[in-house]
Design a protein around this motif. Structure first.
Motif, PDB file in Angstrom:
ATOM      1  N   LEU A 159       0.812  -1.330   0.285  1.00  0.00           N
ATOM      2  CA  LEU A 159       0.374   0.021   0.193  1.00  0.00           C
ATOM      3  C   LEU A 159       1.207   1.361   0.130  1.00  0.00           C
ATOM      4  O   LEU A 159       0.964   2.028  -1.412  1.00  0.00           O
ATOM      5  CB  LEU A 159      -0.597   0.271   1.056  1.00  0.00           C
ATOM      6  N   ARG A 160       1.323   1.396   1.024  1.00  0.00           N
ATOM      7  CA  ARG A 160       2.813   2.359   1.251  1.00  0.00           C
ATOM      8  C   ARG A 160       3.773   2.023   1.990  1.00  0.00           C
ATOM      9  O   ARG A 160       3.978   0.907   2.312  1.00  0.00           O
ATOM     10  CB  ARG A 160       1.904   3.532   2.557  1.00  0.00           C
ATOM     11  N   VAL A 161       5.078   2.706   1.267  1.00  0.00           N
ATOM     12  CA  VAL A 161       6.562   2.842   1.917  1.00  0.00           C
ATOM     13  C   VAL A 161       5.868   4.466   3.415  1.00  0.00           C
ATOM     14  O   VAL A 161       5.823   5.679   2.917  1.00  0.00           O
ATOM     15  CB  VAL A 161       7.414   2.597   1.510  1.00  0.00           C
ATOM     16  N   LEU A 162       6.542   4.060   3.933  1.00  0.00           N
ATOM     17  CA  LEU A 162       5.743   5.045   5.175  1.00  0.00           C
ATOM     18  C   LEU A 162       8.105   5.242   6.424  1.00  0.00           C
ATOM     19  O   LEU A 162       8.640   4.536   6.390  1.00  0.00           O
ATOM     20  CB  LEU A 162       5.598   4.811   5.970  1.00  0.00           C
ATOM     21  N   SER A 163       7.729   6.079   6.082  1.00  0.00           N
ATOM     22  CA  SER A 163       9.047   6.937   6.734  1.00  0.00           C
ATOM     23  C   SER A 163       9.213   7.611   7.473  1.00  0.00           C
ATOM     24  O   SER A 163       8.704   8.638   7.167  1.00  0.00           O
ATOM     25  CB  SER A 163      10.706   7.374   4.933  1.00  0.00           C
ATOM     26  N   ALA A 164      10.262   7.180   7.923  1.00  0.00           N
ATOM     27  CA  ALA A 164      10.236   8.979   9.391  1.00  0.00           C
ATOM     28  C   ALA A 164      12.002   9.038   9.590  1.00  0.00           C
ATOM     29  O   ALA A 164      12.317   8.268   9.832  1.00  0.00           O
ATOM     30  CB  ALA A 164       9.547   8.457  11.355  1.00  0.00           C
ATOM     31  N   THR A 165      12.219  10.715   9.569  1.00  0.00           N
ATOM     32  CA  THR A 165      13.898  10.350   9.816  1.00  0.00           C
ATOM     33  C   THR A 165      14.742   9.404  10.782  1.00  0.00           C
ATOM     34  O   THR A 165      13.821   9.515  12.171  1.00  0.00           O
ATOM     35  CB  THR A 165      13.813  12.202  10.252  1.00  0.00           C
ATOM     36  N   ASP A 166      15.134   8.913  10.536  1.00  0.00           N
ATOM     37  CA  ASP A 166      16.521   8.410  11.205  1.00  0.00           C
ATOM     38  C   ASP A 166      16.173   7.366  11.637  1.00  0.00           C
ATOM     39  O   ASP A 166      16.267   7.384  12.451  1.00  0.00           O
ATOM     40  CB  ASP A 166      17.096   8.990  12.732  1.00  0.00           C
ATOM     41  N   SER A 167      15.407   6.088  10.968  1.00  0.00           N
ATOM     42  CA  SER A 167      14.510   5.178  11.209  1.00  0.00           C
ATOM     43  C   SER A 167      14.485   4.266  10.303  1.00  0.00           C
ATOM     44  O   SER A 167      14.196   4.890   8.873  1.00  0.00           O
ATOM     45  CB  SER A 167      13.499   5.424  12.753  1.00  0.00           C
ATOM     46  N   GLU A 168      14.739   3.095  10.312  1.00  0.00           N
ATOM     47  CA  GLU A 168      14.316   2.245   9.112  1.00  0.00           C
ATOM     48  C   GLU A 168      12.096   2.454   8.423  1.00  0.00           C
ATOM     49  O   GLU A 168      11.653   2.579   9.339  1.00  0.00           O
ATOM     50  CB  GLU A 168      14.011   0.708   9.670  1.00  0.00           C
ATOM     51  N   PRO A 169      12.851   2.935   6.772  1.00  0.00           N
ATOM     52  CA  PRO A 169      11.254   2.673   6.534  1.00  0.00           C
ATOM     53  C   PRO A 169      10.286   1.288   6.672  1.00  0.00           C
ATOM     54  O   PRO A 169      11.242   0.484   6.686  1.00  0.00           O
ATOM     55  CB  PRO A 169      11.589   2.757   5.022  1.00  0.00           C
ATOM     56  N   VAL A 170       9.159   1.853   6.486  1.00  0.00           N
ATOM     57  CA  VAL A 170       8.184   0.534   7.202  1.00  0.00           C
ATOM     58  C   VAL A 170       7.308   0.065   5.484  1.00  0.00           C
ATOM     59  O   VAL A 170       6.488   1.535   5.252  1.00  0.00           O
ATOM     60  CB  VAL A 170       7.447   1.006   8.102  1.00  0.00           C
ATOM     61  N   VAL A 171       7.469  -0.651   5.906  1.00  0.00           N
ATOM     62  CA  VAL A 171       6.473  -0.637   3.774  1.00  0.00           C
ATOM     63  C   VAL A 171       5.055  -1.884   4.913  1.00  0.00           C
ATOM     64  O   VAL A 171       5.418  -2.038   5.228  1.00  0.00           O
ATOM     65  CB  VAL A 171       6.800  -2.277   3.554  1.00  0.00           C
ATOM     66  N   LEU A 172       3.761  -1.138   4.144  1.00  0.00           N
ATOM     67  CA  LEU A 172       2.709  -1.361   5.039  1.00  0.00           C
ATOM     68  C   LEU A 172       1.583  -2.334   3.428  1.00  0.00           C
ATOM     69  O   LEU A 172       2.015  -1.687   2.255  1.00  0.00           O
ATOM     70  CB  LEU A 172       1.626  -0.450   5.235  1.00  0.00           C
ATOM     71  N   PHE A 173       1.308  -3.328   3.635  1.00  0.00           N
ATOM     72  CA  PHE A 173       0.804  -4.315   2.714  1.00  0.00           C
ATOM     73  C   PHE A 173      -0.873  -3.788   2.534  1.00  0.00           C
ATOM     74  O   PHE A 173      -1.351  -2.940   3.445  1.00  0.00           O
ATOM     75  CB  PHE A 173       0.904  -5.531   2.936  1.00  0.00           C
TER      76      PHE A 173
END
Lengths: 689, 697
Positions: free
Chosen positions: B112-126
């Protein structure tokens, strides 16, 4: 600082004459005022309403209307004549008879080509304005009743004329009446009385606004000849109307003493359909308002109570300052009293006569510290009626009290006074006809010379002696820089104590200084933007001290031909706010020979001694500090005092003079006394009405 | 006040191609705050330097491929990540020119989306609701992805929130008209499902915005009817570990005005704790045109700033580091804004307005709260308040007040007080009275900063705190004043006498009541107060006693000392009578009578002992007393007319007032004569002529 013995004089029965007409000239920012006694005054609107010119009236000339045509001023009156004024020399230029009976109204068109007058016989007469005269052109269709009011359409093609019970619209081209608008009479008992249309205003969009004796302000359409709207403004008469230049504001003066403002504004914000809406009511008069003028930033009104009221429209004023304050002008901006300093005499100038009084004497202290016991009451020595119909323009008594001089528009008369014990007699010494008639008269301090300010900034010299008098010469300003153009006539002429110098100021704001020994022009003071209201030459330093209409003051060293250091300091530091906010001009500058650093000034509301040796007040210091200083012990006063010592004990001052015995003469004319001599107003204030 | 500054165009929005009618897929933060990553729906990804309004890099996918989610920037590895055609994850660096040559991996389920926050690993939401860290996913792209959601549950919105090195992924779903919120926490991985419960009749929320504030996630969601609801979720998973679906409590924090037109879409984004930017809703005073960007204050429900947006609005709104990104018409505009903390007190000029720079509040997820520097920061204190015991909290608050610099304290006092109040409200055993008093003494609190404090004190019957608050707060609403008045009047005197009150006020009351008894002993009116004889009253009241002394009035205090002292405080509060009157009607009849008796007592006292100056700092003035009598009579006119027990009271009061009116009428006459005397002295009439001496100084 010092005590003064003060002669408080209240027996000068000066009565200002009621105001009959106003005319505002937007281009030169002057407003002309016609009074009941036929005098015409010109005020400078942007110079704190300083009264620049006074053209004295004459018997039996009731002015009914005033009109500017360009920079020329015309009046018309019940004597049936149209008069043009010579404003530079402050006199009547000529009078033309209109041959239509008494004239009720005069109006000039905006193009400046024609004058229209409304006559008793029902005609509207058109006069063509030529270069140096006016010329009768033709009559418009004759009506059955008198023409009370006139107004030109701004295009100059139509004229609206207010009459009895109706308004006629004339086509100027054909001279025929286009429409007849019938004004309703009042209801009830006034039904039988005619409705007089006192005033009409013709707007450029074709709206005609009328004010009538029923108390209505009515709006008419000139195309259809129908009534658009009517406002009931008063139960009495609406006597005068005036519209602003851009035709968005109209003022109506009523005989109740109120001025009602109407504004042309849109009823819905942002929409364009505008209407005339009654907005404000000003009540500054007690009697009939005979004339109003909307001068965009203010409403000027005058009437039977003889005061000229300038009511600022604060929504039109960009900067609120002393110049935009409510102003009531009661007294003329020149002196009507002259004092013989050495012999304790006072000369009061009335329009038609002069009165000479001797001051009283005091002895010891009275019942309190302030009042002294009056040993001898003041005494009226002389009542001198003016010869001819003209009113007195100026007058003077010599310091020694031996000579009296006055001038009318047509002649100048000099009298010698003989006082032996109780017998007073006068002999006429000199009578000079027109060309020497003076705008201002003044004697030298040793009473040996008479100075008469005349036309074209010149000053005539007459030497006086026991044997008689002799015209000795004329002082003229250097004719270098301005050869072309008419010089304004001189006005204020103080001569120095040692008889060496003479200064004269004219209404062009020029101040010339003459050397009386060589009888040559000495120098000219740099021209300032505001008019000189009073000046004096210091007896020891020979510095010329000048007061201006905008309340500034300057001291100019005649010998060094430059402003003095003190004057420069005043200019640099600026004057105190309270000083600048006073709304009447200073009318006399005097010096105290015992204290060379003191300059004595007065205006209508205060007497002020400026001590040039003390520091100037800045805006943070308490300006009116007399009470504070009084409460302080002697040793602390020094540190708290400043140069301006203002005494507000006296009110409604017409004249202050320092006599040679160090006493002051203060001539007051309390406004309550003036009001009590006015006829009863139409509407009197009752409780809670 | 919030301000919207002059905006500028960042880029154009390409022609709409896809079915969703949206030109821009997303705007994401780039490698630092001046860079944003714009993914448009027409196959291209562009990096813009915002301050220069210039693109610094652009990549596009081949014809036929579709970008299926907004590209993000992985700040840890300095790489860009995007998903194309739902399953192909592409990773590339800044200097890669061609996207085709970049690294790509095909995964086994739709992303669905790739979510990214500063200084942390991006998270992939299916799309199925499963969540993977990007690095673990790329390590084995074909790993099986579990189905978290049921078959017809669709994710409508998702975001990632980061605070204190903790990531939380939030996503909302819709299933047959039911809306749920999933909260995915990591380490340990927990997924909590909340049901979004709102009033019935509301359709789906159309826009969400989440921020992290303190240790809570504040989630704001907007409905088509203009309601903005707020829910607060704890950042760390609660240890309760409740299974199943939890109801998500929410509160209405803003109602946007609706125009006449039916709205189809809109978007809202939280700017800070008090401000929300809203697009797509009509400006309340600009007619039906709905193309406005507005900043609303949720505390005061006020419109703070607005800007008209030309062209079509896409109901998309992003906010990064003080700038709003709004696609409208054919462009994407950047609008800088500024929100200053505002309180009603500040608006009324009662609090110093301080402009703040988001010091203790992060505008968006990458803008983390500043690190703890000293032992006692506001944030830490607030944390402690949530958990510590009462004694500890009181000690810490005292310590904090002592040590914090004045400027900081001004900001922090309100926050600490709010926190203390909210804990006290939830935890019945928690009531740090000392801490409240200390905070009040800083004088940085006012009613609008911490509205709950006074009602809390009322609930806890803490009249001492009430008294101090009444003395210090100058902005207490009339409703609260009345509620307090009611509480004071309804508390029995016995209970009230045990309360510890400000001594000054109690001394005043003591003096007042003693003065009464003393003057009784002396048996006369000391001030020579003697109103004209009340002839009419004699016939009205045949009582002999009254005949002897027409002013034998009941001078005993109807309430205890402490209650009187508290009532005095109420009398001295500021109020506007029009607002007070309706609330005053809430008083019961006995309360009205007691209060009126007390006012009458004060009035009599003041009239009789006017010469006596009791030394006290705060005393109600006679005009305040009279004003309250008037208000009370107005509010309960009929009650006082009907109630039999009020008859005597009203009669006494009337009698006394009438005598006073007569007295003042006489005084008026004297004043008139004195005035004439004064005037005649001023206008020294000396006739026509006088010789005087004036002296100038």
């Amino acid at each position: 600082m010092g005590e003064f013995k003060v002669h408080r004089v209240r027996f000068f029965d000066y009565m200002p004459s009621g105001i009959r007409a106003l005319a505002f000239n937007r281009d030169i920012e002057r407003i002309a005022v016609a009074r009941m006694d036929g005098s015409v005054e010109v005020f400078h609107c942007s110079d704190r309403f300083f009264q620049e010119k006074i053209i004295p009236g004459r018997e039996q000339c009731g002015i009914e209307g005033l009109s500017w045509v360009g920079e020329r001023l015309f009046s018309a009156g019940l004597n049936g004549g149209i008069t043009e004024y010579d404003l530079t020399n402050q006199k009547v230029k000529y009078t033309v008879d209109a041959y239509g009976g008494p004239i009720w109204t005069i109006a000039g068109n905006q193009q400046g080509t024609h004058l229209a007058v409304g006559c008793e016989d029902g005609t509207v007469k058109l006069f063509e304005v030529n270069e140096d005269k006016i010329q009768f052109e033709r009559n418009l269709d004759r009506q059955k009743s008198r023409i009370i009011s006139l107004s030109w359409h701004p295009s100059g093609s139509k004229i609206a004329a207010g009459m009895m019970d109706m308004i006629q619209i004339f086509n100027v081209e054909t001279g025929h009446s286009v429409h007849r608008l019938l004004a309703d009479r009042g209801v009830g008992t006034s039904r039988s009385k005619e409705c007089v249309v006192w005033s009409v205003v013709y707007l450029s969009d074709g709206t005609i606004i009328s004010g009538d004796s029923v108390g209505m302000v009515k709006l008419w359409d000139d195309q259809t000849g129908t009534l658009i709207k009517s406002h009931n403004v008063t139960k009495c008469d609406v006597l005068a109307l005036s519209v602003s230049q851009n035709e968005d504001s109209l003022v109506a003066g009523t005989s109740e003493g109120t001025v009602v403002q109407f504004q042309f504004i849109s009823m819905v914000l942002g929409k364009d359909d505008k209407e005339w809406v009654r907005t404000r009511t000003f009540k500054n008069h007690t009697h009939d308002i005979r004339a109003v003028a909307e001068i965009t930033t203010a409403v000027v009104s005058g009437g039977m109570d003889a005061q000229l009221v300038v009511r600022p429209l604060l929504d039109k004023v960009e900067v609120r300052s002393a110049a935009s304050a409510l102003r009531k002008i009661h007294f003329p901006h020149r002196r009507l009293v002259s004092c013989a300093r050495k012999s304790g005499l006072m000369l009061f100038q009335y329009p038609g006569h002069l009165e000479l009084w001797r001051l009283g004497e005091s002895e010891g202290k009275g019942e309190d510290d302030i009042h002294l016991f009056v040993k001898r009451n003041p005494e009226k020595l002389l009542h001198l009626k003016v010869k001819g119909e003209d009113h007195i323009r100026c007058s003077a008594v010599s310091p020694c009290g031996e000579w009296i001089v006055y001038s009318t528009a047509s002649s100048l008369r000099l009298y010698r006074l003989h006082c032996d014990n109780n017998n007073v007699s006068i002999t006429k010494v000199l009578q000079i006809s027109t060309e020497l008639s003076a705008n201002q008269l003044c004697f030298s301090s040793d009473s040996s010379h008479l100075f008469s300010a005349s036309t074209q900034s010149s000053v005539h010299l007459v030497s006086l002696s026991q044997s008689g008098c002799k015209f000795v010469g004329t002082l003229k300003p250097k004719s270098g820089e301005r050869t072309i153009g008419i010089r304004e006539s001189s006005k204020i002429i103080p001569a120095s104590e040692d008889g060496k110098w003479l200064a004269s100021a004219n209404s062009d704001h020029e101040v010339h200084i003459y050397n009386l020994q060589t009888r040559k022009a000495h120098c000219t003071v740099p021209v300032y933007s505001s008019a000189v209201t009073a000046m004096g030459i210091h007896p020891t330093t020979n510095c010329l001290f000048m007061m201006y209409a905008d309340q500034q003051m300057c001291e100019y060293s005649i010998e060094q031909k430059q402003y003095t250091d003190w004057s420069r300091m005043v200019q640099r530091k600026g004057l105190h706010r309270f000083w600048m906010e006073r709304d009447t001009p200073c009318l006399n500058v005097m010096f105290n020979p015992q204290h060379p650093s003191h300059v004595i000034l007065h205006d209508t509301y205060m007497l002020c001694i400026i001590d040039q040796s003390l520091p100037l007040p800045d805006d943070k210091t308490q300006f009116y500090n007399q009470l504070t200083l009084k409460s302080l012990p002697e040793e602390q006063r020094k540190s708290h005092s400043h140069a301006f010592k203002v005494c507000k004990t006296f009110k409604d001052i017409l004249c202050v003079e320092l006599m040679s015995d160090q006493s002051l003469v203060v001539v007051e004319r309390p406004l309550e006394d003036v009001a009590s001599q006015l006829p009863a107003p139409i509407k009197q204030k009752k409780f809670a009405t | 006040m919030a301000t919207l500054y002059e905006g500028y165009t960042l880029c154009g929005v390409g022609p709409v191609q896809n079915s969703s009618n949206i030109g821009i897929l997303g705007v994401e933060q780039g490698r630092d705050i001046d860079y944003v990553l714009v993914t448009d729906s027409s196959r291209s990804i562009t990096v813009y330097k915002v301050s220069d309004q210039k693109p610094t890099g652009s990549w596009s996918v081949k014809q036929g491929q579709i970008i299926s989610c907004p590209a993000v920037f992985n700040t840890q590895s300095q790489e860009y990540v995007v998903v194309t055609d739902d399953r192909v994850v592409r990773v590339w660096k800044e200097d890669d020119v061609n996207l085709e040559k970049a690294f790509k991996a095909t995964v086994s389920a739709d992303v669905l989306r790739v979510l990214s926050a500063t200084d942390s690993e991006p998270v992939v939401l299916f799309c199925c609701g499963a969540v993977r860290f990007l690095d673990s996913l790329l390590a084995s792209p074909q790993q099986p992805i579990e189905d978290v959601l049921t078959e017809d549950e669709i994710i409508r919105w998702s975001t990632i929130v980061k605070a204190e090195h903790q990531l939380v992924v939030l996503f909302s779903t819709e299933q047959r008209g039911e809306h749920c919120l999933y909260v995915q926490r990591f380490n340990p991985n927990t997924l909590v499902k909340h049901r979004i419960e709102t009033e019935p009749g509301l359709s789906a929320p159309i826009s969400f915005s989440a921020t992290c504030r303190g240790s809570n996630i504040h989630l704001l969601y907007l409905y088509l009817n203009g309601s903005v609801y707020e829910s607060v979720l704890p950042f760390r998973s609660s240890s309760t570990g409740a299974e199943g679906v939890q109801a998500l409590s929410c509160s209405l924090c803003l109602s946007l005005p609706l125009g006449e037109e039916k709205l189809m879409s809109g978007a809202a984004v939280v700017l800070d704790e008090a401000h929300v930017a809203v697009i797509g809703f009509p400006h309340p005073s600009a007619g039906a045109c709905k193309d406005y960007l507005c900043i609303w204050n949720t505390h005061f429900q006020t419109l703070q700033a607005s800007k008209e947006m030309a062209g079509r609005i896409y109901s998309q709104l992003w906010c990064y580091s003080g700038k709003l990104y709004v696609p409208h018409g054919k462009m994407l505009s950047v609008i800088p804004f500024d929100c200053q903390k505002s309180s009603l007190a500040a608006a009324m000029g009662k609090l110093k307005q301080t402009s703040r720079s988001g010091k203790d509040f992060s505008v968006e997820i990458w803008n983390i709260c500043p690190n703890v520097k000293s032992a006692l920061t506001v944030d830490q204190l607030v944390e402690h308040i949530k958990t510590s015991a009462v004694e500890d909290v009181q000690a810490e608050v005292g310590e904090f007040i002592r040590r914090a610099p004045q400027a900081d304290l001004q900001l922090a006092a309100g926050r600490v007080a709010l926190e203390l109040v909210s804990r006290s409200q939830t935890d019945a055993n928690f009531y740090p009275q000392c801490a409240f008093l200390q905070l009040l003494e800083t004088r940085y609190l006012c009613y609008s900063v911490c509205p709950e404090l006074l009602s809390l004190a009322m609930v806890k019957k803490d009249f001492h705190l009430c008294q101090i608050a009444f003395q210090i707060f100058s902005d207490i609403p009339e409703a609260v004043t009345c509620a307090c008045l009611k509480a004071i009047l309804s508390t029995p005197d016995l209970e009230m006498e045990t309360v510890n009150l400000d001594t000054d006020s109690v001394i005043f009351m003591k003096e007042l009541t003693q003065a009464h008894s003393r003057s009784d002993e002396e048996g006369g009116q000391l001030n020579g107060f003697c109103p004209p004889a009340l002839e009419s009253d004699v016939s009205d009241t045949p009582s002999n006693k009254l005949q002897r002394d027409p002013l034998s009035l009941d001078m005993s205090c109807p309430v205890g000392l402490h209650k009187g002292a508290l009532l005095n405080e109420v009398l001295q509060t500021a109020y506007s009578d029009r607002s007070l009157l309706p609330h005053l009607k809430d008083l019961t009849v006995p309360q009205v009578i007691v209060f009126l008796q007390y006012l009458r007592f004060l009035y009599f006292k003041y009239s009789h002992d006017a010469h006596k100056q009791i030394r006290a700092l705060r005393t109600p003035s006679i005009s305040q007393i009279i004003d309250w009598v008037c208000l009370l009579l107005d509010a309960h006119f009929t009650v006082l007319a009907v109630a039999p027990e009020a008859k005597r009271l009203v009669f006494d009061l009337h009698k006394f007032v009438r005598s006073q009116v007569k007295l003042y009428a006489e005084l008026g006459k004297i004043e008139g004569s004195l005035q004439v005397l004064k005037n005649s002295k001023q206008s020294e009439d000396f006739g026509m002529y006088a010789i005087q001496v004036i002296e100038l100084f």
